[in-house]
Design a protein around this motif. Structure first.
Motif, PDB file in Angstrom:
ATOM      1  N   THR A   1       0.679  -1.452  -0.197  1.00 22.76           N
ATOM      2  CA  THR A   1      -0.271   0.212  -0.006  1.00 22.76           C
ATOM      3  C   THR A   1       0.862   1.467  -0.215  1.00 22.76           C
ATOM      4  OG1 THR A   1      -0.225  -0.201   2.476  1.00 22.76           O
ATOM      5  CG2 THR A   1      -1.836  -0.980   1.055  1.00 22.76           C
ATOM      6  N   ASP A   2       1.911   1.045   0.821  1.00 22.93           N
ATOM      7  CA  ASP A   2       2.465   2.449   1.429  1.00 22.93           C
ATOM      8  C   ASP A   2       3.881   3.036  -0.128  1.00 22.93           C
ATOM      9  OD1 ASP A   2       1.454   2.862   3.195  1.00 22.93           O
ATOM     10  OD2 ASP A   2       2.566   2.979   4.417  1.00 22.93           O
ATOM     11  N   CYS A   3       4.463   1.239  -0.677  1.00 19.88           N
ATOM     12  CA  CYS A   3       5.605   2.098  -1.692  1.00 19.88           C
ATOM     13  C   CYS A   3       5.203   1.376  -3.096  1.00 19.88           C
ATOM     14  CB  CYS A   3       6.744   0.630  -0.882  1.00 19.88           C
ATOM     15  SG  CYS A   3       6.869   0.852   0.800  1.00 19.88           S
ATOM     16  N   ILE A   4       4.544   1.068  -3.383  1.00 13.76           N
ATOM     17  CA  ILE A   4       4.165  -0.194  -4.077  1.00 13.76           C
ATOM     18  C   ILE A   4       2.649   0.392  -4.959  1.00 13.76           C
ATOM     19  CG2 ILE A   4       3.508  -1.785  -5.884  1.00 13.76           C
ATOM     20  CD1 ILE A   4       4.672  -3.629  -4.076  1.00 13.76           C
ATOM     21  N   ARG A   5       1.679   0.282  -4.072  1.00  9.71           N
ATOM     22  CA  ARG A   5       0.318   0.751  -5.056  1.00  9.71           C
ATOM     23  C   ARG A   5       0.230   2.662  -4.819  1.00  9.71           C
ATOM     24  NH1 ARG A   5      -5.261  -0.523  -2.482  1.00  9.71           N
ATOM     25  NH2 ARG A   5      -6.846   0.183  -4.162  1.00  9.71           N
ATOM     26  N   GLN A   6       0.679   3.204  -4.219  1.00  8.88           N
ATOM     27  CA  GLN A   6       0.752   4.976  -3.977  1.00  8.88           C
ATOM     28  C   GLN A   6       2.254   5.364  -3.871  1.00  8.88           C
ATOM     29  OE1 GLN A   6      -2.012   6.042  -1.133  1.00  8.88           O
ATOM     30  NE2 GLN A   6      -0.847   5.234   1.032  1.00  8.88           N
ATOM     31  N   CYS A   7       3.290   4.948  -3.172  1.00  2.55           N
ATOM     32  CA  CYS A   7       4.715   5.210  -3.034  1.00  2.55           C
ATOM     33  C   CYS A   7       4.389   6.335  -2.191  1.00  2.55           C
ATOM     34  CB  CYS A   7       5.000   5.366  -4.474  1.00  2.55           C
ATOM     35  SG  CYS A   7       7.171   6.079  -3.744  1.00  2.55           S
ATOM     36  N   SER A   8       3.835   6.387  -1.070  1.00  2.00           N
ATOM     37  CA  SER A   8       4.091   7.220  -0.140  1.00  2.00           C
ATOM     38  C   SER A   8       5.038   7.325   0.387  1.00  2.00           C
ATOM     39  CB  SER A   8       2.691   7.445   0.797  1.00  2.00           C
ATOM     40  OG  SER A   8       2.976   5.785   0.920  1.00  2.00           O
ATOM     41  N   GLY A   9       5.623   8.576   1.113  1.00  6.70           N
ATOM     42  CA  GLY A   9       6.728   9.308   2.221  1.00  6.70           C
ATOM     43  C   GLY A   9       6.690   8.529   3.461  1.00  6.70           C
ATOM     44  N   PRO A  10       7.108   7.867   4.474  1.00  7.10           N
ATOM     45  CA  PRO A  10       6.759   8.293   5.535  1.00  7.10           C
ATOM     46  C   PRO A  10       6.324   8.854   6.477  1.00  7.10           C
ATOM     47  CG  PRO A  10       9.622   8.532   5.682  1.00  7.10           C
ATOM     48  CD  PRO A  10       8.375   8.181   4.148  1.00  7.10           C
ATOM     49  N   MET A  11       4.934   8.445   7.488  1.00  6.75           N
ATOM     50  CA  MET A  11       4.247   9.362   7.911  1.00  6.75           C
ATOM     51  C   MET A  11       5.266  10.625   9.530  1.00  6.75           C
ATOM     52  SD  MET A  11       0.958   8.479  10.120  1.00  6.75           S
ATOM     53  CE  MET A  11       0.287   9.781  10.677  1.00  6.75           C
ATOM     54  N   TYR A  12       6.255   9.144   9.963  1.00  3.23           N
ATOM     55  CA  TYR A  12       7.324   9.912  10.451  1.00  3.23           C
ATOM     56  C   TYR A  12       8.745  10.326  10.220  1.00  3.23           C
ATOM     57  CZ  TYR A  12       3.158   8.046  12.986  1.00  3.23           C
ATOM     58  OH  TYR A  12       1.858   7.133  13.271  1.00  3.23           O
ATOM     59  N   ILE A  13       8.550  11.307   9.332  1.00  6.26           N
ATOM     60  CA  ILE A  13       9.475  11.890   8.934  1.00  6.26           C
ATOM     61  C   ILE A  13      11.097  11.767   9.922  1.00  6.26           C
ATOM     62  CG2 ILE A  13      11.154  13.378   7.171  1.00  6.26           C
ATOM     63  CD1 ILE A  13       8.536  14.140   6.404  1.00  6.26           C
ATOM     64  N   ASP A  14      10.897  12.597  11.017  1.00  8.63           N
ATOM     65  CA  ASP A  14      12.059  12.410  12.484  1.00  8.63           C
ATOM     66  C   ASP A  14      12.197  10.818  12.429  1.00  8.63           C
ATOM     67  OD1 ASP A  14      12.569  15.296  11.090  1.00  8.63           O
ATOM     68  OD2 ASP A  14      10.273  15.838  12.741  1.00  8.63           O
ATOM     69  N   ARG A  15      11.091   9.911  12.788  1.00  7.00           N
ATOM     70  CA  ARG A  15      11.692   8.793  13.226  1.00  7.00           C
ATOM     71  C   ARG A  15      12.514   7.557  12.473  1.00  7.00           C
ATOM     72  NH1 ARG A  15       5.693   7.227  15.926  1.00  7.00           N
ATOM     73  NH2 ARG A  15       5.071   9.667  15.826  1.00  7.00           N
ATOM     74  N   MET A  16      12.058   8.067  10.937  1.00 11.26           N
ATOM     75  CA  MET A  16      12.702   7.519   9.943  1.00 11.26           C
ATOM     76  C   MET A  16      13.925   7.604  10.250  1.00 11.26           C
ATOM     77  SD  MET A  16      12.559   5.137   8.290  1.00 11.26           S
ATOM     78  CE  MET A  16      10.639   4.522   7.771  1.00 11.26           C
ATOM     79  N   VAL A  17      14.409   9.350  10.029  1.00 13.80           N
ATOM     80  CA  VAL A  17      16.122   9.737  10.152  1.00 13.80           C
ATOM     81  C   VAL A  17      16.179   8.819  11.286  1.00 13.80           C
ATOM     82  CG1 VAL A  17      16.940  11.154   9.923  1.00 13.80           C
ATOM     83  CG2 VAL A  17      14.973  11.161   9.074  1.00 13.80           C
ATOM     84  N   LEU A  18      15.987   9.177  12.243  1.00 11.06           N
ATOM     85  CA  LEU A  18      16.902   8.099  13.212  1.00 11.06           C
ATOM     86  C   LEU A  18      16.996   7.328  12.611  1.00 11.06           C
ATOM     87  CD1 LEU A  18      18.397   8.160  16.334  1.00 11.06           C
ATOM     88  CD2 LEU A  18      15.476   8.195  17.048  1.00 11.06           C
ATOM     89  N   ILE A  19      15.864   6.215  12.799  1.00 16.66           N
ATOM     90  CA  ILE A  19      16.127   5.268  12.902  1.00 16.66           C
ATOM     91  C   ILE A  19      17.253   4.577  11.612  1.00 16.66           C
ATOM     92  CG2 ILE A  19      14.299   2.994  11.870  1.00 16.66           C
ATOM     93  CD1 ILE A  19      12.127   4.037  13.697  1.00 16.66           C
ATOM     94  N   VAL A  20      16.914   5.284  10.441  1.00 17.17           N
ATOM     95  CA  VAL A  20      17.596   4.905   9.006  1.00 17.17           C
ATOM     96  C   VAL A  20      19.165   4.573   9.480  1.00 17.17           C
ATOM     97  CG1 VAL A  20      18.800   5.504   6.605  1.00 17.17           C
ATOM     98  CG2 VAL A  20      15.878   5.169   7.349  1.00 17.17           C
ATOM     99  N   MET A  21      19.419   6.126   9.955  1.00 20.47           N
ATOM    100  CA  MET A  21      20.453   6.272  10.594  1.00 20.47           C
ATOM    101  C   MET A  21      21.450   5.369  11.286  1.00 20.47           C
ATOM    102  SD  MET A  21      21.206  10.416  10.866  1.00 20.47           S
ATOM    103  CE  MET A  21      22.641  10.716  11.750  1.00 20.47           C
ATOM    104  N   GLY A  22      20.585   4.790  12.650  1.00 21.16           N
ATOM    105  CA  GLY A  22      20.955   3.652  13.418  1.00 21.16           C
ATOM    106  C   GLY A  22      20.862   2.082  13.177  1.00 21.16           C
ATOM    107  N   ASN A  23      19.920   1.748  11.994  1.00 22.68           N
ATOM    108  CA  ASN A  23      20.875   1.258  10.926  1.00 22.68           C
ATOM    109  C   ASN A  23      21.683   1.171  10.519  1.00 22.68           C
ATOM    110  OD1 ASN A  23      18.146  -1.174  11.561  1.00 22.68           O
ATOM    111  ND2 ASN A  23      16.711   0.741  12.083  1.00 22.68           N
ATOM    112  N   ILE A  24      22.054   2.264   9.819  1.00 18.72           N
ATOM    113  CA  ILE A  24      23.490   2.137   9.375  1.00 18.72           C
ATOM    114  C   ILE A  24      24.496   1.891  10.541  1.00 18.72           C
ATOM    115  CG2 ILE A  24      24.833   3.851   7.823  1.00 18.72           C
ATOM    116  CD1 ILE A  24      22.090   4.957   6.754  1.00 18.72           C
ATOM    117  N   VAL A  25      24.257   2.352  11.433  1.00 21.34           N
ATOM    118  CA  VAL A  25      25.497   1.825  12.496  1.00 21.34           C
ATOM    119  C   VAL A  25      26.100   0.541  12.879  1.00 21.34           C
ATOM    120  CG1 VAL A  25      26.519   2.945  15.017  1.00 21.34           C
ATOM    121  CG2 VAL A  25      25.454   4.510  12.604  1.00 21.34           C
ATOM    122  N   ASN A  26      23.939   0.032  12.896  1.00 23.06           N
ATOM    123  CA  ASN A  26      24.502  -1.228  13.292  1.00 23.06           C
ATOM    124  C   ASN A  26      24.715  -2.077  12.795  1.00 23.06           C
ATOM    125  OD1 ASN A  26      23.713  -1.121  16.405  1.00 23.06           O
ATOM    126  ND2 ASN A  26      22.691   0.310  15.139  1.00 23.06           N
TER     127      ASN A  26
END
Length: 801
Positions: free
Chosen positions: A645-670
């Motif tokens: 629904t969020d990536c293929i059908r309508q390709c919408s961005g994340p609802m919580y942008i700030d949280r997503m930035v933190l999570i992406v950076m944290g996963n890159i580090v780990n």
């Protein structure tokens, strides 16, 4: 033989005479014994056969107030090994014998023959001021062919040595400190029998205490080992046959030996006073800051003419208007049901005015109650009914996540403790007791056996005191304990002030600022004190089997700090004490496994990396959805649905942008998977580095989001941040000096040893203890004070990030 008792002694004497006569006729009848008066420092070249025996007589003057060794050196010039020469040295109170070639056994029972042998004679005791004592060197063999040899006896002086240096890594050698007694153990296979000893390559040092040598004198013996494996050298080759003799080659070592007097008691006193003075100054500084703060608050109350026991609601004032915050300020959608919309009433930066009835104040007070960190459940049905709606809003305020019942909060604050602090105290007691017992055993073994290879000290700056071998490394951990106690006192003072405000029904305490939860702060202070205790225990005898003692509560501190940062804006959904400590126990368990199995074990690193990545994914999901997700059989179906629904059908961005930035950076580090690409030797430090990197990343994110939200950092918190950053920089510099390392052999570790650099008592690692304890204390103060600017801001105007 049955016989009357009076003739039995005669029969025994007759049999003895017959046996002696037979033996003399068979063996010793033709042997020629020659005795020579010999002198020191003269080389004697002679030949020995089975028909002749040579005795060398030496006259040695022994002085009561002077320690002097005697060295007997022998060289066999013949090539054969079938019939060795036997040397017997007879002196007062001792007999020493050895054969040449001398056969020594190495690893796997390999045999190494030595044609050049030197032995050190002991000095017999004497009551006279000076006494002449003879000793004899007997030379004999059973070989019928003549064997040529060289004999030289010399005096050895300057035996009071505690430091040895060499430019050569190999051959591996052993340095031994032995009491003046007979015999002197100076072979590879017996040098460890008495006294203190350690293997060495380039450096060796042993601190000698008077209590260990009642005679006030000792020998320093240095022996080159037959093999280099004990010092980390290669295993050169294997013998073809078990009884094969292997040529050891020319194994010699050039050494510089130095006499280095130990420090006196005045240096010990100065070191202890210096250590106490540094950390007591923080107590005085804290008292001064508290007095200045109380004075400033008193002046502020006088300017605004606000009674000390009156809340802002009773004076007609309310907290400031909400901060402007980039993407959050869109048509007021960020405000909760308690938000104040009358912005025209704001008159200055600190207070605004409005008319509110006491009923509205009471309702707001009930709806904005703080939560308690140790309960992970909701107590009212209406909270359960709208939890999903509240937590899934695009922009949340602290009041949305501080909705639990006040009765739990009242019980928690009245006890001034929480499950976090009580549980960590219990863990500390049961963890520390066996640790103390174990390190006492280690120290006892070192003192009894004299094996200096058990513990990895900085031997060039290891000052003993009593039974402790490195008292300075233990003393320098005092800062963790003293500053941890000081932090507990600061938290206690804040806790008492907050409780008094609640008793007065102060509106700021009830409705404003970040909810005051002190349980995690108490746990952090306790963990800092325990870090000092366990670090001291580790430095009693540092080695690879007890390194986890030094790091276990470092994991605790890093985890508690991250929990506290998260709790500030998410009080209702913070992890419970039991969950948090269970996760930390798993981390410590993997730390132990890594120390035991991690080195060179590919299977372990694969399993650890998979578990690490899965745990990071689960934590990321928990953070992103604010705990509103379930780990059950339908999770895969829901994941596929969200992706569709969020990536293929309508390709919408994340609802919580700030949280997503933190999570992406944290996963890159780990997910960097450093352990699979290049495996570190020290798994415990690698695991600790992961925790610290995650903590620093989250802290940087918190500061950035705080400033982006329009919030400000007060002067005290800013000073703490800058001071702590500078101290951490200097602390890490001294930490990476690496004065010893248990990843290598003890001899290789001693190559990194260095002299003391502070007051002739503390080394680089001691300074790391000083600075890191101060830096941790400063970091705790940052967490305690960084949100003080929100104490007069309503919780429905403080944003969650």
């Amino acid at each position: 033989i049955p016989a009357p008792c009076w003739i039995r002694p005669g029969l025994i004497a007759l049999l003895w005479l017959c046996g002696f006569s037979c033996c003399s006729g068979a063996v010793g009848e033709t042997k020629n014994v020659v005795q020579k008066d010999a002198e020191f420092d003269v080389t004697y070249n002679d030949t020995v056969t089975s028909e002749n025996q040579t005795i060398y007589a030496f006259n040695h003057t022994v002085s009561r107030n002077k320690t002097e060794g005697v060295r007997v050196s022998v060289d066999v010039l013949s090539q054969g090994f079938e019939s060795p020469i036997l040397f017997v040295i007879r002196q007062k109170q001792a007999v020493l014998s050895f054969q040449v070639p001398l056969i020594l056994r190495g690893l796997y029972q390999r045999k190494y023959p030595y044609k050049h042998v030197g032995r050190t004679l002991c000095q017999p005791p004497t009551r006279a001021a000076s006494e002449s004592q003879y000793f004899f060197v007997d030379v004999s063999t059973l070989s019928n062919q003549g064997t040529n040899y060289q004999l030289r006896v010399s005096r050895v002086e300057n035996t009071v040595i505690v430091k040895v240096n060499s430019e050569m890594n190999f051959p591996c050698s052993v340095m031994s400190i032995q009491d003046i007694q007979c015999p002197v153990y100076d072979l590879d296979n017996n040098v460890a029998f008495i006294g203190m000893y350690q293997t060495m390559t380039k450096k060796g040092a042993i601190t000698v205490q008077r209590k260990d040598f009642p005679s006030n004198s000792f020998y320093v013996v240095i022996v080159v080992k037959t093999e280099d494996e004990a010092c980390g050298g290669p295993l050169r080759f294997y013998p073809l046959r078990p009884d094969e003799l292997i040529d050891a080659g020319n194994r010699s070592k050039v050494l510089d030996v130095m006499v280095s007097p130990a420090i006196n008691s005045d240096i010990y006193v100065i070191g202890m006073l210096f250590c106490l003075g540094i950390f007591l100054s923080f107590y005085l500084l804290t008292l001064l800051v508290a007095c200045l703060e109380n004075k400033r608050v008193s002046k502020k109350r006088e300017v605004f003419q606000i009674p000390a026991d009156m809340s802002p609601a009773e004076t007609g004032k309310i907290p400031a208007s909400p901060y402007e915050y980039g993407s959050f300020a869109d048509n007021g959608s960020t405000l909760s049901s308690e938000a104040v919309t009358d912005s025209a009433t704001s008159t200055d930066n600190n207070y605004g005015y409005m008319d509110r009835s006491l009923d509205s104040v009471g309702r707001s007070r009930q709806e904005s109650l703080s939560s308690v960190e140790e309960d992970d459940y909701d107590t009212l049905d209406d909270i359960n009914s709208d939890k999903n709606i509240v937590r899934t809003k695009k922009f949340l305020c602290v009041s949305d996540l501080a909705r639990k019942d006040k009765r739990i909060l009242k019980w928690s604050n009245s006890s001034q403790m929480s499950h976090f602090s009580r549980n960590i105290a219990t863990i500390a007691v049961f963890y520390a007791l066996p640790v103390v017992q174990l390190v006492i055993t280690y120290q006892t073994v070192v003192n009894v056996t004299g094996n200096q290879d058990i513990c990895y000290y900085n031997f060039l700056c290891a000052h003993p005191l009593g039974a402790l071998s490195a008292f300075n490394n233990i003393l320098s951990n005092l800062g963790y304990v003293m500053l941890g106690l000081l932090f507990l006192l600061i938290v206690l003072k804040r806790d008492i002030v907050h409780n008094r405000a609640l008793v007065r029904n102060n509106l700021n305490a009830l409705e404003c600022g970040i909810p005051k939860h002190f349980g995690l702060f108490y746990a952090m202070g306790t963990a800092l004190m325990m870090e000092g205790l366990l670090s001291a225990c580790y430095h009693v005898c540092p080695n690879y089997t007890n390194f986890q003692f030094d790091t276990s509560f470092m994991y605790m501190i890093a985890g508690l700090c991250m929990l506290k940062l998260y709790q500030k804006r998410h009080p209702d959904i913070n992890a419970s004490a039991y969950t948090a400590y269970a996760c930390l126990a798993v981390v410590i368990f993997f730390s132990v496994l890594g120390v035991v199995f991690g080195k060179g074990n590919t299977v372990f690193w694969i399993v650890f990396s998979v578990i690490h990545i899965l745990a990071t994914l689960l934590l990321s999901t928990q953070l992103y959805y604010m705990g509103r997700w379930r780990l059950d059989s339908g999770i895969l179906r829901r994941m596929v649905y969200v992706i569709y629904t969020d990536c293929i059908r309508q390709c919408s961005g994340p609802m919580y942008i700030d949280r997503m930035v933190l999570i992406v950076m944290g996963n890159i580090v780990n997910w960097s998977a450093y352990g699979l690409i290049e495996r570190p030797n020290d798994f415990a430090s690698y695991l600790l580095a992961i925790a610290i990197c995650n903590l620093l990343l989250y802290f940087a994110f918190y500061i950035i989001m705080k400033l982006r939200s329009g919030e400000r950092i007060q002067c005290l918190a800013l000073v703490c941040i800058l001071f702590t950053a500078v101290v951490w920089g200097f602390a890490l510099y001294f930490f990476f000096q690496g004065l010893s390392t248990w990843q290598k052999t003890p001899a290789e570790s001693r190559e990194h040893n260095r002299d003391c650099i502070l007051l002739s008592f503390f080394d680089d690692h001691d300074i790391w203890h000083f600075l890191s304890s101060i830096a941790m204390f400063g970091s705790f103060l940052v967490l305690l004070t960084m949100d003080d600017d929100l104490d007069t801001v309503q919780r429905d105007k403080i944003y969650v990030f």
